[in-house]
Design a protein around this motif. Structure first.
Motif, mmCIF file in Angstrom:
data_model
loop_
_atom_site.group_PDB
_atom_site.id
_atom_site.type_symbol
_atom_site.label_atom_id
_atom_site.label_comp_id
_atom_site.label_asym_id
_atom_site.label_seq_id
_atom_site.Cartn_x
_atom_site.Cartn_y
_atom_site.Cartn_z
ATOM 1 N N THR A 266 0.791 -1.093 -0.229
ATOM 2 C CA THR A 266 -0.450 -0.188 0.076
ATOM 3 C C THR A 266 0.924 1.465 0.002
ATOM 4 O OG1 THR A 266 -1.667 -1.591 1.193
ATOM 5 C CG2 THR A 266 -1.847 1.549 0.924
ATOM 6 N N GLU A 267 1.988 1.835 0.872
ATOM 7 C CA GLU A 267 2.511 2.485 1.058
ATOM 8 C C GLU A 267 3.257 2.714 -0.612
ATOM 9 O OE1 GLU A 267 5.746 1.159 4.147
ATOM 10 O OE2 GLU A 267 4.172 1.011 5.427
ATOM 11 N N ASN A 268 3.606 1.467 -0.811
ATOM 12 C CA ASN A 268 4.232 1.362 -2.808
ATOM 13 C C ASN A 268 3.593 1.610 -3.891
ATOM 14 O OD1 ASN A 268 6.795 1.516 -2.515
ATOM 15 N ND2 ASN A 268 6.921 -0.230 -0.835
ATOM 16 N N GLY A 269 2.180 1.997 -3.762
ATOM 17 C CA GLY A 269 1.068 2.468 -4.732
ATOM 18 C C GLY A 269 0.238 1.386 -5.371
ATOM 19 N N ILE A 270 0.467 -0.070 -4.033
ATOM 20 C CA ILE A 270 -0.337 -1.330 -4.810
ATOM 21 C C ILE A 270 -1.686 -0.793 -3.656
ATOM 22 C CG2 ILE A 270 -0.656 -3.456 -5.282
ATOM 23 C CD1 ILE A 270 2.552 -2.896 -6.700
ATOM 24 N N GLU A 271 -2.648 -1.100 -4.037
ATOM 25 C CA GLU A 271 -3.861 -1.164 -3.350
ATOM 26 C C GLU A 271 -4.331 -2.977 -3.110
ATOM 27 O OE1 GLU A 271 -8.411 0.203 -2.293
ATOM 28 O OE2 GLU A 271 -7.298 0.468 -4.092
ATOM 29 N N ALA A 272 -4.280 -3.380 -1.645
ATOM 30 C CA ALA A 272 -3.490 -4.370 -0.757
ATOM 31 C C ALA A 272 -4.442 -4.331 0.245
ATOM 32 C CB ALA A 272 -2.455 -5.123 -0.556
ATOM 33 N N LEU A 273 -4.703 -5.940 0.544
ATOM 34 C CA LEU A 273 -5.486 -6.229 1.427
ATOM 35 C C LEU A 273 -4.907 -7.234 2.438
ATOM 36 C CD1 LEU A 273 -9.174 -5.523 0.138
ATOM 37 C CD2 LEU A 273 -7.825 -3.911 1.583
ATOM 38 N N PRO A 274 -4.984 -7.021 3.975
ATOM 39 C CA PRO A 274 -4.584 -7.935 4.732
ATOM 40 C C PRO A 274 -6.391 -8.891 5.410
ATOM 41 C CG PRO A 274 -4.889 -6.383 6.060
ATOM 42 C CD PRO A 274 -5.265 -5.972 5.030
ATOM 43 N N TYR A 275 -5.424 -10.278 5.285
ATOM 44 C CA TYR A 275 -6.534 -11.485 5.786
ATOM 45 C C TYR A 275 -5.833 -12.546 6.377
ATOM 46 C CZ TYR A 275 -10.904 -14.680 5.048
ATOM 47 O OH TYR A 275 -11.837 -15.034 5.321
ATOM 48 N N HIS A 276 -6.424 -12.765 7.551
ATOM 49 C CA HIS A 276 -5.759 -13.366 8.856
ATOM 50 C C HIS A 276 -6.897 -13.921 9.750
ATOM 51 C CE1 HIS A 276 -4.089 -10.925 11.209
ATOM 52 N NE2 HIS A 276 -3.671 -9.984 10.613
ATOM 53 N N ALA A 277 -6.577 -15.428 10.260
ATOM 54 C CA ALA A 277 -6.931 -15.674 11.144
ATOM 55 C C ALA A 277 -7.402 -14.728 12.339
ATOM 56 C CB ALA A 277 -6.979 -16.877 11.468
ATOM 57 N N GLY A 278 -7.100 -13.969 12.518
ATOM 58 C CA GLY A 278 -6.645 -12.942 13.938
ATOM 59 C C GLY A 278 -7.128 -12.030 14.056
ATOM 60 N N LEU A 279 -7.683 -11.485 12.593
ATOM 61 C CA LEU A 279 -8.451 -10.574 12.390
ATOM 62 C C LEU A 279 -10.310 -10.600 12.554
ATOM 63 C CD1 LEU A 279 -7.752 -9.228 8.598
ATOM 64 C CD2 LEU A 279 -6.942 -8.922 10.599
ATOM 65 N N ASP A 280 -10.406 -9.649 13.387
ATOM 66 C CA ASP A 280 -12.758 -9.580 13.367
ATOM 67 C C ASP A 280 -13.094 -10.510 12.341
ATOM 68 O OD1 ASP A 280 -13.775 -7.773 12.543
ATOM 69 O OD2 ASP A 280 -12.182 -6.800 13.256
ATOM 70 N N ALA A 281 -14.139 -11.020 12.099
ATOM 71 C CA ALA A 281 -15.265 -12.385 11.438
ATOM 72 C C ALA A 281 -16.295 -10.727 10.289
ATOM 73 C CB ALA A 281 -15.924 -12.316 11.648
ATOM 74 N N ARG A 282 -16.209 -10.067 10.878
ATOM 75 C CA ARG A 282 -16.241 -8.171 10.418
ATOM 76 C C ARG A 282 -15.651 -8.029 9.029
ATOM 77 N NH1 ARG A 282 -19.766 -3.602 12.452
ATOM 78 N NH2 ARG A 282 -21.062 -5.284 13.356
ATOM 79 N N THR A 283 -14.409 -7.539 9.054
ATOM 80 C CA THR A 283 -13.362 -7.539 8.638
ATOM 81 C C THR A 283 -13.104 -8.273 7.236
ATOM 82 O OG1 THR A 283 -11.532 -6.266 10.855
ATOM 83 C CG2 THR A 283 -10.912 -5.997 9.028
ATOM 84 N N ARG A 284 -12.876 -10.113 7.783
ATOM 85 C CA ARG A 284 -12.708 -10.387 7.216
ATOM 86 C C ARG A 284 -13.603 -10.292 5.858
ATOM 87 N NH1 ARG A 284 -11.004 -13.305 11.277
ATOM 88 N NH2 ARG A 284 -13.431 -14.716 10.746
ATOM 89 N N ALA A 285 -14.674 -10.567 6.007
ATOM 90 C CA ALA A 285 -16.239 -10.800 5.167
ATOM 91 C C ALA A 285 -15.941 -9.359 4.612
ATOM 92 C CB ALA A 285 -17.424 -10.497 6.067
ATOM 93 N N ALA A 286 -15.300 -8.540 4.981
ATOM 94 C CA ALA A 286 -15.773 -7.019 4.430
ATOM 95 C C ALA A 286 -14.289 -7.140 2.993
ATOM 96 C CB ALA A 286 -15.631 -5.811 5.029
ATOM 97 N N ALA A 289 -15.357 -9.771 0.710
ATOM 98 C CA ALA A 289 -15.968 -8.753 -0.041
ATOM 99 C C ALA A 289 -15.325 -7.557 -1.548
ATOM 100 C CB ALA A 289 -17.163 -8.267 0.521
ATOM 101 N N ARG A 290 -14.793 -6.938 -0.995
ATOM 102 C CA ARG A 290 -13.789 -5.793 -2.059
ATOM 103 C C ARG A 290 -12.694 -6.490 -2.987
ATOM 104 N NH1 ARG A 290 -10.358 -1.282 0.711
ATOM 105 N NH2 ARG A 290 -10.460 -0.972 -1.589
ATOM 106 N N PHE A 291 -12.408 -7.803 -2.640
ATOM 107 C CA PHE A 291 -11.664 -8.258 -3.170
ATOM 108 C C PHE A 291 -12.220 -9.232 -4.278
ATOM 109 C CE2 PHE A 291 -9.061 -12.725 -4.262
ATOM 110 C CZ PHE A 291 -8.361 -11.646 -4.940
ATOM 111 N N LEU A 292 -13.641 -9.606 -3.985
ATOM 112 C CA LEU A 292 -14.434 -10.326 -5.467
ATOM 113 C C LEU A 292 -15.109 -9.372 -5.870
ATOM 114 C CD1 LEU A 292 -16.208 -12.913 -2.741
ATOM 115 C CD2 LEU A 292 -14.270 -13.048 -4.669
ATOM 116 N N ARG A 293 -15.712 -8.324 -5.251
ATOM 117 C CA ARG A 293 -16.066 -7.459 -6.029
ATOM 118 C C ARG A 293 -15.525 -5.590 -6.548
ATOM 119 N NH1 ARG A 293 -18.907 -9.194 -2.448
ATOM 120 N NH2 ARG A 293 -21.829 -10.279 -2.897
#
Length: 623
Positions: A266-286, A289-293
């Motif tokens: 992200t700092e280098n201009g590439i839009e990236a999202l994290p996903y792992h089991a330590g994130l809350d379920a709502r954040t993972r789902a969001a 959903a963004r990755f798919l959409r």
């Protein structure tokens, strides 16, 4: 397509049933012909036969149960572990005019009752269930009261020993044929060695079913494995030079690495999202959903992400850490290029990856047999990484497909690595490990052993008096990077092992053969030239280039259609690919149909989508 162990036909297929299946393929899904192997599977299941289907990701497995469910009387019940994706799966079918629903733990009671009522009334074509829901009180009784066309067991590798820890409820699916003996079952997976294949059949009671084994080859994926140096910067170069604006998945071993890598991109201009089991379920789902959409997002994730992701335009899958097994690697890389277009499977790995994986196996729970299994999985993965042969040939051989010819498209085919006689180097390194143990009763990690071989008087070397060892300074013919490659490959060949929390190097039973000069040690030397010609660097924010296979005059129409699709997807709140895949838009842009009848002949344009989007597409072509 059919394996040698296939059982006899349960009953003969009729031409009428075959015509029905072909009609559904054209009318609902918009395809004029079946892919290789699909027709045989579909006709068998339509006729009431049980089937076990091994077919690579992107090979069209879902049609092998969706079409029979639409042809046969009753509802197709799909057992799937993909709770987080069931809504998208149902939405995708609904967009095609298929009546679909799901039952899982995410629903409110009223929604579950509505789906149950639709099932009982025969108002569904397909019903998706999580394996836990199938075992829940009341669900078997519900199924008894409805008409079931078939049971489809998706991601069937979850019943195997390497998979059922992830989803133990899959083990209960062996009872399906006991309670509903007249209902055909089809189990499907993209990931199975010959041993896993046999275990799936045994655990699901499908030994007498007909087994269909498609080729595991994904010719549109280019496999590349490189030495790990600065992995995030190596990844950044890959994305900037080869995949600007493309959607992709980056796999990391730890949650911390996921977070840091996503932030770095992200700092280098590439839009990236994290996903792992330590994130809350709502954040993972969001994030999912963004990755798919959205177009062009990069998902940085642990292996908790990806199973069942049906996004067709994932152009690359990158691994910044060594996968634990070839099965896992194949399954994860298979998420690239589901649309059949050229895609990249890219992995960097180094000595520390091997040390870390060996240490994890040594400290893992379970008995010695379990640790041996883990070790054999890792050995196979290391063999794939260190091979000087075609990677695709070795990958296919792992899954039992032997005799393949070199693909000409992987890194080892495009830039064949050299081999060199590393016997003397191996003897020097093993001698250093042996002398530390025999003369000083000590063991150290790779870095310290390499310092001794290079004659470096570091603080630790001086402190322990290791400059007096006879092996001190005997390895100056290689540099540090080359010595680390020697250690890595000796670990891969089982000539070294790792013990303890600090990754200390120790000898194995086979080390003596090398020290006694009874065994030669061929080693791989990485080619200095790049595995492929790099395109000119483009800015991180630039969009992807138009597909090279499009005629120049079609490019503006393709871009206009993509913009229309993106706007329509946002308006409906669904992923863009649920409207049309890129391949369909490319064909439309190239052929530029002038009527609904002509548009209906395009691959991927079924009746429902033609009625819903046909006029809008024709407007885009004439605007």
């Amino acid at each position: 397509m059919t394996s040698p162990q296939s059982g006899p036909e349960t009953c003969a297929e009729t031409s009428a049933e075959a015509d029905d299946a072909a009609g559904v393929l054209r009318r609902v899904f918009g395809y004029g012909s079946f892919r290789e192997g699909q027709r045989e599977i579909i006709e068998h299941v339509v006729a009431g036969g049980d089937a076990l289907v091994l077919m690579p990701t992107g090979g069209g497995k879902s049609l092998c149960y969706q079409i029979p469910a639409l042809v046969r009387e009753g509802v197709g019940v799909v057992i799937s572990p993909l709770i987080a994706l069931m809504q998208d799966q149902v939405d995708a079918l609904t967009a095609l005019g298929v009546r679909a629903g799901f039952l899982n733990s995410t629903q409110e009671a009223d929604e579950r009752r509505r789906v149950e009522a639709a099932f009982l009334a025969g108002e569904l074509d397909l019903l998706y269930l999580a394996p836990e829901r199938l075992r829940a009180p009341g669900t078997p009784d519900l199924l008894d009261r409805g008409a079931i066309a078939l049971f489809a067991i998706d991601e069937a590798h979850c019943v195997a020993q390497w998979g059922h820890d992830f989803r133990p409820d899959y083990l209960a699916l062996s009872t399906l044929h006991e309670r509903w003996p007249a209902v055909p079952r089809v189990a499907l997976t993209a990931t199975a060695t010959e041993a896993t294949h046999a275990e799936i059949a045994s655990r699901l009671g499908l030994e007498e079913a007909r087994h269909f084994v498609a080729s595991f080859d994904r010719p549109n994926i280019r496999y590349r494995i490189a030495p790990k140096k600065e992995p995030r910067r190596q990844l950044l170069k890959l994305l900037r030079t080869e995949h600007p604006g493309d959607a992709g998945i980056v796999y990391c071993l730890s949650r911390t690495s996921v977070e840091k890598t996503a932030a770095f991109l992200t700092e280098n201009g590439i839009e990236a999202l994290p996903y792992h089991a330590g994130l809350d379920a709502r954040t993972r789902a969001a994030h999912q959903a963004r990755f798919l959409r959205e177009d062009g997002l990069v998902m940085v994730a642990t292996i908790a992400f990806g199973m069942g992701i049906d996004k067709p335009d994932v152009r690359f899958v990158a691994h910044l850490d060594l996968p634990k097994s070839v099965e896992g690697y194949y399954q994860e890389t298979g998420r690239a290029g589901r649309d059949g277009l050229p895609s990249t499977a890219w992995l960097v790995y180094g000595l520390q990856d091997v040390v870390q994986q060996r240490r994890m196996i040594e400290t893992s729970e379970g008995d010695d047999a379990h640790r041996r299994r883990l070790g054999s999985h890792l050995d196979a993965m290391l063999a794939l990484c260190e091979t000087v042969e075609c990677r695709r040939v070795r990958l296919l051989a792992y899954f039992g497909q032997r005799g393949a010819t070199a693909c000409g498209n992987c890194d080892t085919c495009l830039s064949p690595p050299e081999t060199w006689d590393g016997t003397i180097a191996a003897q020097k390194l093993l001698s250093a490990v042996l002398r530390l143990r025999r003369e000083r009763h000590q063991s150290f990690g790779a870095g310290h052993v390499i310092d001794i071989l290079l004659g470096r008087e570091t603080e630790k070397v001086v402190q322990h008096g290791h400059a007096s060892l006879t092996v001190f300074g005997v390895g100056t013919e290689l540099n540090e990077s080359e010595w680390r490659g020697v250690v890595r490959q000796l670990l891969a060949q089982g000539l070294l092992a790792v013990k303890g929390d600090y990754g200390s190097l120790v000898l194995t039973d086979d080390s003596a053969e090398v020290l006694a000069r009874r065994r030669q040690v061929p080693l791989r030397r990485e080619p200095e030239r790049p595995a492929r010609a790099e395109p000119a660097a483009r800015s991180a924010g630039s969009r992807r280039a138009a597909p090279a296979d499009l005629p120049e005059e079609a490019v503006p129409f393709f871009e206009r259609l993509r913009a229309w699709r993106a706007a329509s997807a946002r308006e409906q709140g669904i992923p863009a690919y649920m409207i049309f895949h890129d391949a369909t838009l490319r064909q439309i842009a190239a052929e530029r149909p002038s009527s609904l009848a002509e548009l209906g002949e395009v691959s991927g344009v079924g009746e429902n989508k033609l009625a819903k989007y046909g006029e809008q597409i024709l407007e885009q072509l004439t605007a």
